[in-house]
Motif scaffolding. Structure first.
Motif, short mmCIF file in Angstrom:
data_model
loop_
_atom_site.label_atom_id
_atom_site.label_comp_id
_atom_site.label_asym_id
_atom_site.label_seq_id
_atom_site.Cartn_x
_atom_site.Cartn_y
_atom_site.Cartn_z
N GLN A 13 0.94 -1.36 0.27
CA GLN A 13 0.18 0.04 -0.09
C GLN A 13 0.99 1.51 0.27
OE1 GLN A 13 -2.34 -0.46 3.72
NE2 GLN A 13 -4.28 -1.31 1.89
N ALA A 14 0.31 1.96 -0.39
CA ALA A 14 0.54 3.99 -0.49
C ALA A 14 1.09 3.76 0.64
CB ALA A 14 -0.07 4.46 -1.46
N GLY A 15 2.53 4.37 0.73
CA GLY A 15 2.98 4.56 2.50
C GLY A 15 4.13 3.81 2.95
N GLN A 39 11.01 0.50 -14.93
CA GLN A 39 10.30 0.97 -16.19
C GLN A 39 8.56 0.86 -16.03
OE1 GLN A 39 11.31 -1.37 -19.80
NE2 GLN A 39 10.43 -0.01 -21.17
N ALA A 40 7.58 1.17 -16.02
CA ALA A 40 6.37 1.40 -15.65
C ALA A 40 6.56 1.29 -17.02
CB ALA A 40 6.16 2.67 -14.87
N PRO A 41 4.71 0.71 -17.22
CA PRO A 41 4.54 0.50 -18.65
C PRO A 41 3.82 1.49 -19.18
CG PRO A 41 3.08 -0.49 -16.23
CD PRO A 41 3.96 0.35 -16.08
N GLY A 42 4.83 1.59 -20.69
CA GLY A 42 4.38 2.64 -21.85
C GLY A 42 5.75 3.70 -21.72
N ASN A 83 11.24 3.13 0.65
CA ASN A 83 10.28 3.71 1.82
C ASN A 83 9.30 4.62 0.94
OD1 ASN A 83 12.36 2.06 3.72
ND2 ASN A 83 12.90 3.58 4.21
N SER A 84 8.45 4.49 2.26
CA SER A 84 7.33 5.68 1.82
C SER A 84 7.12 5.98 0.53
CB SER A 84 7.92 7.86 1.65
OG SER A 84 8.06 7.81 3.06
N LEU A 85 6.41 4.20 -0.30
CA LEU A 85 5.96 4.57 -1.78
C LEU A 85 4.69 4.98 -2.44
CD1 LEU A 85 7.34 0.57 -1.19
CD2 LEU A 85 8.23 1.84 -3.11
N VAL A 115 6.99 -4.44 -8.74
CA VAL A 115 6.36 -3.54 -7.58
C VAL A 115 5.37 -2.62 -7.73
CG1 VAL A 115 7.58 -1.79 -6.00
CG2 VAL A 115 9.35 -3.44 -7.01
N THR A 116 4.43 -3.56 -7.34
CA THR A 116 3.42 -2.70 -7.15
C THR A 116 2.83 -1.96 -6.16
OG1 THR A 116 2.18 -4.19 -8.61
CG2 THR A 116 0.67 -2.66 -7.71
N VAL A 117 2.65 -1.31 -6.77
CA VAL A 117 2.41 0.04 -5.56
C VAL A 117 0.76 0.64 -5.25
CG1 VAL A 117 2.32 2.67 -3.52
CG2 VAL A 117 4.45 1.21 -4.74
N SER A 118 -0.31 -0.33 -4.75
CA SER A 118 -1.61 0.42 -4.77
C SER A 118 -2.09 2.01 -3.71
CB SER A 118 -2.54 -0.65 -3.86
OG SER A 118 -2.23 -0.66 -2.53
N SER A 119 -2.95 2.60 -4.30
CA SER A 119 -3.48 3.89 -3.31
C SER A 119 -4.61 3.42 -2.10
CB SER A 119 -4.00 4.78 -4.89
OG SER A 119 -5.28 4.31 -5.64
#
Length: 119
Positions: A13-15, A39-42, A83-85, A115-119
């Protein structure tokens, strides 16, 4: 040739925080720097952080103060403490080792870790 094996990606999760690890094997004596790209999509692959054998460290501006790169030379391993993603940190993260052989520079890459960070 240098082989790189990454671990530590995942969903957070974010943070939150994650730590990536990358172990090098093979012709490690030719390595002069190790680091992380993403590398993020696009989007194009971009530098996140690098650490040279001489101790020089560089960070991409958006991760300064949040990410820390360290190297354990005894284990031929580089780490990225994140940290603090933020959701914008979501990407495939690639370990990189720069080598110089007979005066030629080469980039060696790991397979990538998500790495996936959800809001």
């Amino acid at each position: 040739q240098v082989q790189l094996e990454e671990s530590g990606g995942g969903l957070v999760q974010a943070g939150g925080s994650l730590r990536l690890s990358c172990a090098a094997s093979g012709n490690i004596f030719n390595i002069n720097a190790m680091g992380w790209y993403r590398q993020a999509p696009g989007k194009q692959r971009e530098l996140v952080a690098t650490a040279s054998n001489g101790g020089r460290i560089n960070y991409e501006d958006s991760v300064k103060g949040r990410f820390t790169i360290t190297r354990d030379n005894a284990k031929n391993t580089v780490y990225l403490q994140m940290n603090s993603l933020k959701p914008e940190d979501t990407a495939v993260y690639y370990c990189n080792a720069k080598t110089t052989v007979f005066g030629y520079s080469n980039d060696n890459w790991g397979q990538g870790t998500q790495v996936t960070v959800s809001s």
